[in-house]
Design a protein around this motif. Structure first.
Motif, short mmCIF file in Angstrom:
data_model
loop_
_atom_site.label_atom_id
_atom_site.label_comp_id
_atom_site.label_asym_id
_atom_site.label_seq_id
_atom_site.Cartn_x
_atom_site.Cartn_y
_atom_site.Cartn_z
N ARG A 32 0.87 -1.18 0.00
CA ARG A 32 0.00 0.00 0.00
C ARG A 32 0.90 1.23 0.00
N THR A 84 12.53 -0.56 -14.27
CA THR A 84 12.78 -1.54 -15.34
C THR A 84 13.53 -0.88 -16.49
N ASP A 178 20.66 -4.43 -8.88
CA ASP A 178 19.25 -4.06 -8.83
C ASP A 178 18.97 -3.77 -7.36
N HIS A 181 14.72 -2.37 -3.98
CA HIS A 181 14.13 -2.38 -2.64
C HIS A 181 14.94 -1.58 -1.63
N SER A 202 14.01 1.55 -7.32
CA SER A 202 12.64 1.73 -7.83
C SER A 202 11.89 2.72 -6.94
N ARG A 334 1.55 -11.74 0.30
CA ARG A 334 2.00 -12.11 -1.05
C ARG A 334 3.13 -13.14 -1.01
N TYR A 336 5.87 -13.32 -2.67
CA TYR A 336 7.05 -12.85 -3.42
C TYR A 336 8.21 -13.78 -3.13
#
Ligand code: T4K
Length: 406
Positions: A32, A84, A178, A181, A202, A334, A336
């Motif tokens: 959220r 991305t 990457d 997070h 991101s 989730r 993940y």
């Protein structure tokens, strides 16, 4: 949040999956968005409208780049439309071709950013403690076509950057991260942005600091930064002057306004995440077969993900049965990053066999629980109570659900 029942659930028969009322009247999401100071955001939107400058390296995007460079501990940041496209630009700017080593236990964008430009992701296993690339497995995965290693600082936990750097150097490979997070996290006492040639953050809505959609490329290399800045703008370096292949990966001013406002709230978001994290840890302490992923106490973390690992051999209840139990309560936990990139298309059908025992085990066990500023302490207590209840009566609940893993 409004609750359907007065107290947290304490008896198996209370569970919604067995016919009780759902604990939450509205869905509780993982991811959220955190919303910052609305008045400040509205003011910024007014300013950008007055200025009539909506995209293409606008002042808000440039300000965001400067501010994130400080947080990430790097000399240069380039703001993009999402992480991305940021990964795609970084991969191209680093000249990667052939094969690149990546974990399979990550969001599929990590692999797609390579495959999208004809590079083959070589999936590599991970360390069971940190969920990040296992350097020994990376070394074994290097072949004649390997040009790079892309680590993922999953959940904001750092990769073994030292070992990966040594491997990259000794084999003449490029190393990038990457860091989708990992904004606000540190490694060896340093902000996480400065490891490897490039790191990508991101700012998607579901990240702890968000610009709706957005990404940030971070690097200490000025030449590389200039190349990537032009690549995300069709290859332009000046009016009418295109010097290289490029794409449209620009961040809009509206996104930058959202990102700047969100960044100003980062301290508060981390404090809330940390409180929820500690609360889950206390409430779930001693539940047999459940492990919560730790954050290194000596490092800074954004505590954005609450990652539980369920050992069905001990609990008697499979992770997917717990997921079903939570969803019935309106708790949208989730799985993940199930089932792992190697089991998603186009990689699944590519015909390569992967030996990824740790990835397989985690993909079968990990469950991410809701956290963030949309939850309060009472919500966390109720979610934790459901998890505790379900797992401490795992075998009985599993039998009531018909056994198996679903
Ligand atoms: N690398 C890694 C390691 C990543 O995790 C990601 C993205 C990337 C690269 C690529 O970054 P970006 O190109 O996206 O900047 C979500 C996010 O869409 C994705 O950004 C993120 N990782 C991934 C971990 O999570 P989904 O497919 O789970 O999204 P979705 O729509 O199911 O939303 C997740 C939850 O958040 C749901 O419970 C609903 C809730 N939600 C979502 C949005 C968008 C809200 O409550 N409000 C919202 O506005 O991928």
């Amino acid at each position: 949040m409004t609750y359907a029942t007065e107290a947290p659930k304490a008896r198996l028969a209370d569970l919604a999956v067995l016919g009780g009322p759902p604990a939450f009247t509205e869905a509780l999401h993982v991811g959220r968005p955190n919303v910052g100071d609305r008045a400040r955001l509205h003011a910024r939107i007014d300013e950008l409208l007055d200025r009539r400058w909506l995209t293409n390296d606008g002042p808000l995007a440039l300000e965001l780049e400067e501010r994130i460079a400080v947080v990430a501990g790097v000399r240069h940041c380039v703001a993009t439309a999402n992480a991305t496209v940021a990964l795609e630009v970084a991969i191209r700017a680093l000249g990667l071709t052939g094969e690149v080593i990546v974990p399979a236990f990550t969001f599929v964008a990590t692999a797609h950013a390579l495959a999208w430009q004809g590079i083959e992701p070589v999936f590599c296993d991970i360390d069971p403690r940190t969920h990040t690339l296992d350097p020994a497995a990376v070394e074994r995965a290097i072949g004649p076509r390997t040009t790079g290693i892309m680590g993922v600082h999953l959940w904001g936990r750092a990769c073994a950057t030292g070992a990966l750097s040594e491997i990259a150097e000794s084999h003449g490979l490029r190393l990038l991260f990457d860091a989708a997070h990992a904004l606000g996290c540190s490694h060896m006492g340093r902000p996480i942005g400065g490891f490897g040639a490039v790191s990508v953050f991101s700012l998607h809505a579901t990240k702890f600091v968000n610009s709706g959609e957005g990404g940030i490329i971070a690097t200490d290399d000025g030449e590389l930064a200039a190349a990537m800045r032009s690549m995300k703008n069709f290859g332009f370096v000046d009016y009418d002057d295109v010097r290289r292949l490029g794409t449209n990966g620009k961040m809009s001013e509206l996104a930058a306004a959202t990102g700047l406002t969100s960044l100003e709230g980062a301290g508060q978001f981390i404090a809330v995440n940390r409180r929820h994290h500690d609360r889950y840890r206390t409430a779930l302490d001693g539940v047999p077969g459940l492990t919560l992923l730790d954050h290194e106490p000596a490092e800074r973390s954004n505590f954005h993900y609450v990652v539980a690992e369920i050992d069905a051999g001990v609990t008697g209840l499979h992770r997917d049965q717990l997921l079903r139990t939570l969803h019935a309560e309106n708790v949208l936990a989730r799985r993940y990053f199930y089932p792992g990139c190697h089991r998603m298309e186009p990689y699944r059908s590519a015909g390569r066999r992967w030996d990824l025992p740790v990835t397989e085990r985690l993909a079968d066990r990990v469950l991410v629980l809701p956290t963030g500023t949309s939850l309060d302490a009472g919500d966390v207590d109720r979610v934790a109570a459901i998890v505790r209840l379900a797992l401490t009566h795992g075998r009985e609940l599993s039998a009531s659900l018909g056994g198996g893993s679903r």
